[in-house]
Design a protein around this motif. Structure first.
Motif, short mmCIF file in Angstrom:
data_model
loop_
_atom_site.label_atom_id
_atom_site.label_comp_id
_atom_site.label_asym_id
_atom_site.label_seq_id
_atom_site.Cartn_x
_atom_site.Cartn_y
_atom_site.Cartn_z
N TRP A 107 0.33 -1.15 0.13
CA TRP A 107 0.02 0.06 0.37
C TRP A 107 0.43 1.34 0.10
N ALA A 108 1.86 1.23 0.35
CA ALA A 108 2.72 2.15 0.92
C ALA A 108 3.32 2.72 -0.27
N GLU A 109 4.17 1.93 -0.86
CA GLU A 109 5.25 2.25 -2.20
C GLU A 109 3.96 1.81 -3.54
N ARG A 110 2.82 0.91 -3.43
CA ARG A 110 2.18 2.29 -4.68
C ARG A 110 2.15 3.77 -4.92
N ALA A 111 1.87 3.75 -3.56
CA ALA A 111 1.49 5.54 -3.67
C ALA A 111 3.06 5.78 -3.05
N GLY A 112 4.04 5.60 -4.06
CA GLY A 112 4.94 5.86 -3.75
C GLY A 112 6.02 6.21 -3.05
N VAL A 113 5.77 5.87 -1.47
CA VAL A 113 6.58 6.46 -1.09
C VAL A 113 6.94 4.67 0.00
N ILE A 114 8.54 4.99 -0.52
CA ILE A 114 9.00 3.63 0.42
C ILE A 114 9.39 3.32 2.23
N LEU A 139 3.01 8.67 11.16
CA LEU A 139 4.14 9.75 11.72
C LEU A 139 5.35 9.66 10.15
N HIS A 140 5.20 8.73 9.82
CA HIS A 140 5.90 8.55 8.63
C HIS A 140 5.59 9.71 7.13
N ALA A 141 4.33 9.85 7.45
CA ALA A 141 3.37 10.03 6.35
C ALA A 141 4.12 11.91 6.32
N VAL A 142 3.46 12.56 8.15
CA VAL A 142 4.14 13.83 8.22
C VAL A 142 5.83 13.65 7.70
N ALA A 143 6.47 13.15 8.08
CA ALA A 143 7.77 13.10 7.81
C ALA A 143 8.46 13.14 6.33
N THR A 144 7.38 12.42 4.79
CA THR A 144 7.69 11.72 3.95
C THR A 144 7.12 12.83 3.40
N VAL A 145 5.81 13.06 3.42
CA VAL A 145 4.55 13.58 2.34
C VAL A 145 4.93 15.31 2.73
N SER A 146 4.56 15.50 4.60
CA SER A 146 4.41 17.57 4.71
C SER A 146 5.69 17.57 4.92
N PHE A 147 6.68 17.21 4.98
CA PHE A 147 8.41 17.51 5.44
C PHE A 147 9.39 17.45 3.87
N GLY A 148 8.79 16.09 3.98
CA GLY A 148 10.09 16.13 2.48
C GLY A 148 11.04 15.34 3.14
N ASN A 203 14.09 11.90 3.58
CA ASN A 203 13.73 11.18 2.93
C ASN A 203 12.95 9.90 3.11
N HIS A 204 12.26 8.82 2.81
CA HIS A 204 12.10 7.56 3.07
C HIS A 204 12.73 6.85 3.89
N ILE A 205 14.21 6.43 3.27
CA ILE A 205 15.20 5.83 3.76
C ILE A 205 15.42 6.35 5.47
N VAL A 206 15.43 7.29 5.13
CA VAL A 206 15.44 8.14 7.25
C VAL A 206 14.76 7.99 8.25
N SER A 207 13.62 8.01 7.15
CA SER A 207 12.14 8.51 8.08
C SER A 207 12.53 7.07 8.86
N GLY A 208 11.84 5.51 7.69
CA GLY A 208 11.41 4.56 8.19
C GLY A 208 12.90 3.86 9.00
N VAL A 209 13.95 4.44 9.18
CA VAL A 209 14.95 4.53 10.10
C VAL A 209 14.59 4.64 11.09
N ALA A 210 14.20 5.65 11.48
CA ALA A 210 14.16 6.34 12.53
C ALA A 210 12.56 6.29 13.21
N ILE A 211 12.09 5.73 12.55
CA ILE A 211 10.64 4.97 13.10
C ILE A 211 10.92 4.15 13.67
N THR A 212 11.88 3.64 12.97
CA THR A 212 11.78 1.56 13.87
C THR A 212 12.63 2.11 15.09
N LEU A 213 13.61 2.66 15.20
CA LEU A 213 14.18 2.91 16.34
C LEU A 213 14.17 3.86 17.31
N LEU A 214 12.88 4.65 16.91
CA LEU A 214 11.52 5.19 17.81
C LEU A 214 10.38 3.86 18.30
#
Length: 422
Positions: A76-83, A124-133, A135-146
């Motif tokens: 669902w995420a990647e079909r919408a363009g977000v890793i 949270l991933h949507a706010v970081a990647t979609v609203s604030f631009g 990097n998708h990888i950075v945001s994903g790693v940060a969410i895992t650590l969080l």
């Protein structure tokens, strides 16, 4: 003389054309039949009847479920363009949310709790990647650590006074299991007769139709539901257009930001359901620190193996779950027997590629099959340490083999800003 007569189609092209002309369900049925036949031959020749037993199948279903939910979330995420490499973190949040809600109100509340906590990670991933631009990888790693940090803190705060263990929740009530009767009993009785092929098929089908829970049914229903929503509705078309060409989609009136947010909320919720599946697993029944064991990443690999399609990711999840179930239920001897099956598969692929006149690929497959068989012949078992990592090893091998035919969404991972097409 016509051109077709002068240049008759090659045998490989004819075979490929006939197979490709079949409907998708028929191609899938052929692949499943070949896989079952291969397992039956392997079980018969090696004496490892656990490979096709109903118990192994039930274990595989329980183990593939978290991977399947994570893979659907990635779809669902990647079909919408977000890793969404943060699937692991969302699954971790889901395990805690499911344990907390399940301890309070039972297994159905655990499912809702896992979904909500996972969806919060997706938001949270949507706010970081979609609203604030970001990097998708950075945001994903940060969410895992969080997710790791937040669940550890919450466990110490909430679970420790009850369980006296900051890394574990109190026991959660499990779902009651059910079977599809009377078909399940008939299949299990046929399995016990130990007839070649018939009992193998009965064991595999019997395991699929017995020991079910509402969460298992939900997981399998969500596969066709995701296909219908994403490929057979205008909503799905708009969502997928955001992953293919968001600028063109915006020019046609699609609210790209809205669809990306919706996709990531669904993605996080599905990953959270994967966490709930771990929490409600009969072998655990509760939250345990580190219990995801990288299954979010394996789910992402299953999605890639499935070429960003629901049916394909189900096959990938089943493969990884089955290998995990075999090594947990039957140990190193059964994993060792799978080497025999892998060598047969490699030889079969070599023949197929030879028919298609892909000589180099056929030679590589034949050499690989011979090497795997040499390992099988020269050893008696697989060390426990190696067997426990069999699913991860299969993940790497499958991705390496599947990499040649992958077609991800064109704009996945590309930063998009509203109004870029103006």
């Amino acid at each position: 003389m016509s051109t077709a007569t002068q240049n008759p189609p090659k045998a490989g092209a004819a075979v490929r054309g006939r197979f490709g002309a079949l409907p998708g369900w028929a191609r899938s049925a052929i692949v499943v039949a070949v896989g079952v036949g291969l397992l039956s031959i392997t079980a018969t020749q090696t004496g490892q009847i656990q490979l096709t037993s109903s118990g192994t199948t039930q274990a595989a279903v329980r183990l593939l479920l978290p991977i399947l939910f994570a893979a659907l979330g990635g779809l669902w995420a990647e079909r919408a363009g977000v890793i969404n490499i943060g699937l692991e973190g969302m699954m971790i949040l889901g395990t805690w949310g499911a344990a907390w809600a399940g301890y309070q109100w039972g297994p159905y509340a655990a499912v809702v709790g896992g979904l909500v906590f996972g969806a919060l990670g997706g938001l949270l991933h949507a706010v970081a990647t979609v609203s604030f631009g970001v990097n998708h990888i950075v945001s994903g790693v940060a969410i895992t650590l969080l997710g790791l940090g937040v669940t550890k803190y919450l466990s110490t705060l909430v679970f420790f006074p009850v369980s006296q263990n900051p890394r574990q929740s109190p026991r959660v009530e499990a779902f009651e299991t059910f079977s599809v009767q009377p078909l399940a009993d008939w299949l299990l009785a046929l399995e016990r007769e130990q007839r070649v092929v018939l009992s193998d098929v009965a064991g595999l089908l019997g395991g699929l139709l017995s020991g079910l829970t509402p969460l298992v049914v939900l997981g399998f229903v969500l596969v066709p539901a995701s296909y219908l929503l994403l490929w057979r509705t205008s909503f799905g078309l708009r969502l997928r257009s955001c992953g293919e060409n968001p600028v063109a989609a915006e020019s046609l009136g699609v609210q790209v930001y809205t669809y990306k947010y919706v996709a990531l909320l669904i993605s996080g919720g599905l990953a959270g359901l994967g966490g709930a599946a771990l929490t409600l697993n009969p072998g655990q029944l509760g939250y345990l620190e580190g219990q995801t064991g990288g299954r979010g990443y394996i789910g992402l690999a299953a999605m890639i193996f499935g070429n960003w399609r629901p049916g394909g990711l189900l096959a990938g999840s089943a493969l990884f779950g089955y290998v995990d179930g075999v090594q947990l239920r039957a140990g190193g001897e059964a994993v060792h027997a799978l080497l025999y099956g892998a060598s047969l598969l490699a030889v079969g692929l070599a023949v197929l590629w030879a028919v298609r006149r892909r000589w180099r690929t056929a030679l590589v497959a034949l050499v690989a099959g011979a090497a795997v068989y040499a390992v099988y012949y020269s050893t008696e078992t697989v060390p426990r340490e190696f067997a426990s990592y069999a699913p991860q090893i299969v993940t790497l091998l499958v991705l390496a083999v599947a990499s040649q035919r992958l077609r991800p969404p064109a704009a996945v991972g590309v930063e998009y800003r509203r109004g870029e097409g103006d």
